[in-house]
Design an enzyme around this catalytic site. Structure first.
Site, PDB file in Angstrom:
ATOM      1  CG  ASP A 298      -0.289   0.094   2.532  1.00  8.07           C
ATOM      2  OD1 ASP A 298      -0.201   1.215   3.064  1.00  8.07           O
ATOM      3  OD2 ASP A 298       0.146  -0.952   3.065  1.00  8.07           O
TER       4      ASP A 298
ATOM      5  CG  ASP B 220      -6.278   3.920   7.648  1.00  8.14           C
ATOM      6  OD1 ASP B 220      -6.226   3.639   8.863  1.00  8.14           O
ATOM      7  OD2 ASP B 220      -5.274   4.242   6.985  1.00  8.14           O
TER       8      ASP B 220
ATOM      9  CD  GLU C 174      -3.697   4.921  10.615  1.00 15.05           C
ATOM     10  OE1 GLU C 174      -2.671   5.109  11.287  1.00 15.05           O
ATOM     11  OE2 GLU C 174      -3.685   4.550   9.422  1.00 15.05           O
TER      12      GLU C 174
END
Length: 214
Positions: free
Chosen positions: A22, A112, A114
């Site tokens: 990625d 994502d 996080e």
């Protein structure tokens, strides 16, 4: 005969393992061809940023990867939580609309999750993520979650198992291409992908994170 069968199964298991990357930098079709030749079978460019804008570089990367023959081209959204950002659902819709307008698509859209600007309220965070998932599913897009034990704990709480039916892209920079150190959380007992190594100059000169699927 039993030994032969065991060896065949072991060989099949080893050969089935896949490496992927990625990244956020622009990558040309020729470089993706180099990446594929180097043995990387899946790529996950960023397609939406944490400041609330489409990542047109990433969208073009998805298109270039497919043009290079990499059929397993995903994308990830880094959600924007600021008040000026589109709604959770619109972040997903705008991303998928932009991919379609570019003449391409992602195999899986990863969210994502996080720690970065998430509120302290677990309930509102859960609702935000659920709205993103609901929109992706309504648009017939396969969706998955990128996170790890501590991010999940801080953002939605370890007792929240509401999305454990989705695939998990597990982030743990332990330097090991396996699931050996996976610690169950959020209802997941096993991830789908392991992001095992952080940013480095990877295949064909591209700055990447390293990922593994057994």
């Amino acid at each position: 005969m039993k030994l032969l069968v065991s060896l065949i199964l072991l060989t099949a298991s080893v050969s089935a393992a896949r490496n992927g990357i990625d990244f956020i930098q622009p990558v040309s079709v020729a470089t993706f061809q180099c990446i594929k030749k180097a043995g990387y079978s899946f790529v996950i460019p960023r397609v939406f940023t944490s400041v609330g804008t489409l990542d047109h570089t990433g969208i073009n990367n998805v298109k270039n990867a497919r043009a290079a023959g990499i059929t397993d081209a995903d994308g990830y959204i880094f959600p924007c939580l600021a008040t000026h950002c589109p709604s959770a659902a619109n972040q997903v819709k705008e991303t998928l609309d932009a991919l379609k307008s570019a003449g391409t698509h992602v195999s899986t859209l990863w969210l994502d999750i996080e720690r970065l600007a998430w509120p302290a309220n677990h309930a509102s965070n859960r609702a935000f993520i659920e709205a993103m998932v609901k929109e992706a599913e309504a648009l017939k897009q396969q969706v998955g979650i990128y996170s790890n034990y501590y991010n999940w704990q801080d953002i939605v709480g370890l007792d929240y198992h509401g999305l454990s039916h989705l695939m998990l892209w597990w982030a743990e920079y332990d330097g090991e291409k396996d699931f050996g150190k996976f610690r169950a959380f959020g209802g997941w007992t096993r991830p789908t992908i392991h992001q095992w190594h952080g940013t480095e100059t990877g295949p064909c000169g591209v700055s990447v994170d390293m990922n593994y699927v057994p």
